[in-house]
Design an enzyme around this catalytic site. Structure first.
Site, PDB file in Angstrom:
ATOM      1  N   HIS A   1      -6.983  -6.394  -0.130  1.00 35.45           N
ATOM      2  CA  HIS A   1      -5.921  -5.433   0.159  1.00 35.45           C
ATOM      3  C   HIS A   1      -4.854  -6.027   1.074  1.00 35.45           C
ATOM      4  O   HIS A   1      -3.676  -5.733   0.915  1.00 35.45           O
ATOM      5  CB  HIS A   1      -6.528  -4.185   0.799  1.00 35.45           C
ATOM      6  CG  HIS A   1      -5.585  -3.018   0.847  1.00 35.45           C
ATOM      7  ND1 HIS A   1      -5.124  -2.384  -0.285  1.00 35.45           N
ATOM      8  CD2 HIS A   1      -4.995  -2.372   1.890  1.00 35.45           C
ATOM      9  CE1 HIS A   1      -4.314  -1.400   0.039  1.00 35.45           C
ATOM     10  NE2 HIS A   1      -4.213  -1.378   1.356  1.00 35.45           N
ATOM     11  N   ASP A  53      -9.582  -6.361  -3.833  1.00 32.88           N
ATOM     12  CA  ASP A  53      -9.192  -5.120  -3.149  1.00 32.88           C
ATOM     13  C   ASP A  53     -10.152  -3.995  -3.510  1.00 32.88           C
ATOM     14  O   ASP A  53     -10.353  -3.682  -4.686  1.00 32.88           O
ATOM     15  CB  ASP A  53      -7.763  -4.742  -3.557  1.00 32.88           C
ATOM     16  CG  ASP A  53      -7.195  -3.620  -2.703  1.00 32.88           C
ATOM     17  OD1 ASP A  53      -7.938  -3.050  -1.884  1.00 32.88           O
ATOM     18  OD2 ASP A  53      -5.995  -3.314  -2.851  1.00 32.88           O
ATOM     19  N   SER A  68       0.838  -1.196   0.000  1.00 32.95           N
ATOM     20  CA  SER A  68       0.000   0.000   0.000  1.00 32.95           C
ATOM     21  C   SER A  68       0.881   1.256   0.000  1.00 32.95           C
ATOM     22  O   SER A  68       1.697   1.453  -0.888  1.00 32.95           O
ATOM     23  CB  SER A  68      -0.956  -0.050   1.192  1.00 32.95           C
ATOM     24  OG  SER A  68      -1.952   0.947   1.095  1.00 32.95           O
TER      25      SER A  68
END
Length: 474
Positions: free
Chosen positions: A419, A391, A273
């Site tokens: 995610h 995600d 991320s």
């Protein structure tokens, strides 16, 4: 929930920051955990696992021998101790990046282009040089595309007077910016038995080094040296009560200090991320030391800019009241399933377990205008992109866009992941990462007769995507 609302109201009335986060007491202080002071009063918790074969070498590092000099290269003593590493294959990295004033980005690949089915651990092959042309503003629409519905001329030409129209004159456009990358890079297999290899794991907003527990255990058992820090305000690192401490540049300098402290000759960066941006920063700053990069659900190659309409722009006390809702939303969007197992993983990984002040400062501090498409296109390091198909934070189109811009980018999509794919599908992710670490291109498969040809493709046709399932489902 009621307690959270009450504390939030008291926070608004008193003007004090609610839920001040202090470093957590480590349950295993001697199990590879270290506390590194990157700046005076700014301490990060780092998990550093050194295999048994590295102990003697680590003692020499403390004495100032065998240490990688990040600013000036590698000491000769380190090179002598790394005789078991492989030379690898040398790849010619050459591309011309041109940005025009109308926002058009043209990338000409003039060197070797690698493609590989990394999941099956096949050697890479080479394709002819190519040209990639995209739009910076909207890469799905080309500015030079003709009008699909041209308006016919209202005045018909007189009969008998049909002269051929002269060819349109091309106006020479002056580029706004041009960058030429021309270098050679050695890409080699990185095994756990190689003493000059180190793995760095960087988490994102709201996480901690604990989200990498499966990967840290797996690769340390294979003999790799692993390093995983807690970002400032996360996990057991100190949490300064000033918003400037959580800007992208402040956090990037923290990770630079950690990298310079633990870097070896060949370093592999794994980011998740927001952590992907820091890995990109380090790979751009230290191209000779960063050997490979893994980007997990990192998004597209766009410059960072905080959103002014985000919920995280609300006052910290309001965010504190909404913390149960935010945690539930993260569980809903971050995991493909929302069962008891996922809730336990969320708790064990300390994900989203940060103070509202830190969370607000982290989201507001995501300003990095340099990290645009050109910045990513200049990277010459091989990069594996891992995307969880479920995600809801990062669409798969963004990771596809990243794979198209990168020189050596390979996109792998895990159908059952979201995610937090490295926590949901640890076996699949570990297999992908390990085979990428072991992969090196086979330069003997290059066809010299194809080097003089050139093909022109649109970026949307260049992504290499492979959908896989969990090993147990095969």
């Amino acid at each position: 929930m009621l307690t959270s609302i009450t504390e939030g109201i008291l926070c608004c009335l008193t003007g004090k920051t609610a839920n001040l986060v202090l470093p957590l007491e480590s349950s295993e202080p001697s199990d590879g955990f270290e506390f590194v002071e990157v700046k005076p009063g700014r301490v990060l918790r780092v998990r550093h696992i050194v295999p048994e074969r590295h102990h003697t070498e680590a003692e020499r590092d403390v004495a100032g021998k065998g240490k990688t000099d990040v600013d000036g290269g590698v000491d000769s003593s380190t090179e002598d101790s790394n005789d078991d590493s492989e030379a690898g294959s040398v790849v010619h990295c050459k591309r011309k990046i041109t940005v025009y004033r109308d926002g058009q980005l043209v990338i000409e690949n003039l060197g070797d282009v690698l493609h590989s089915e990394i999941l099956q651990c096949q050697d890479g092959d080479l394709e002819p040089c190519s040209m990639v042309e995209v739009e910076l503003a909207d890469y799905k629409e080309m500015a030079s595309s003709p009008d699909p519905n041209p308006v016919p001329s209202s005045v018909p030409p007189p009969p008998g007077d049909h002269k051929p129209a002269p060819p349109p004159r091309r106006r020479h456009r002056k580029p706004k910016r041009t960058a030429l990358i021309d270098s050679k890079r050695a890409i080699s297999s990185c095994k756990g038995t190689h003493s000059d290899v180190a793995l760095f794991f960087v988490h994102g907003v709201g996480g901690s080094l604990d989200i990498w527990s499966s990967q840290l255990d797996f690769f340390s058992r294979l003999g790799y040296e692993v390093i995983a820090p807690d970002l400032a305000g996360h996990g057991a690192s100190t949490a300064p009560q000033i918003a400037a401490a959580y800007t992208f540049y402040a956090l990037a300098e923290d990770l630079r200090a950690v990298f310079k402290r633990y870097a070896r000759k060949r370093n592999i960066l794994i980011g998740h991320s927001y952590g992907v941006s820091f890995c990109t920063f380090l790979a751009h700053e230290y191209p000779d030391l960063v050997h490979k990069v893994v980007m997990i659900n990192g998004g597209g190659p766009t410059a960072l800019e905080p959103s002014l309409c985000s919920i995280f722009q609300l006052p910290s006390c309001v965010l504190h009241c909404l913390s149960p809702c935010l945690a539930w939303s993260f569980l809903k969007a971050g995991f493909a399933r929302q069962g008891a197992k996922e809730k336990q993983l969320l708790k064990q990984g300390n994900a989203f377990n940060v103070s509202p002040f830190v969370l607000r400062a982290m989201m507001s501090g995501q300003y990095w205008p340099e990290g645009d498409e050109v910045y990513h296109a200049e990277l010459t390091v091989p990069i594996l992109l891992v995307h969880g198909l479920c995600d809801k934070f990062v669409p798969v189109d963004e990771d596809q866009r990243m794979a198209e811009i990168l020189l050596f980018g390979f996109l792998k999509v895990i159908e059952e992941g979201s995610h937090m794919v490295m926590m949901e599908c640890p076996e699949t992710v570990n297999t992908l990462l390990h085979e990428f670490f072991l992969w090196e291109p086979d330069m003997t498969r290059k066809d010299p007769g194809k080097t003089d040809t050139e093909k022109r493709v649109i970026v949307g046709d260049t992504a290499h995507t492979l959908k896989i399932n969990k090993p147990g489902d095969k």
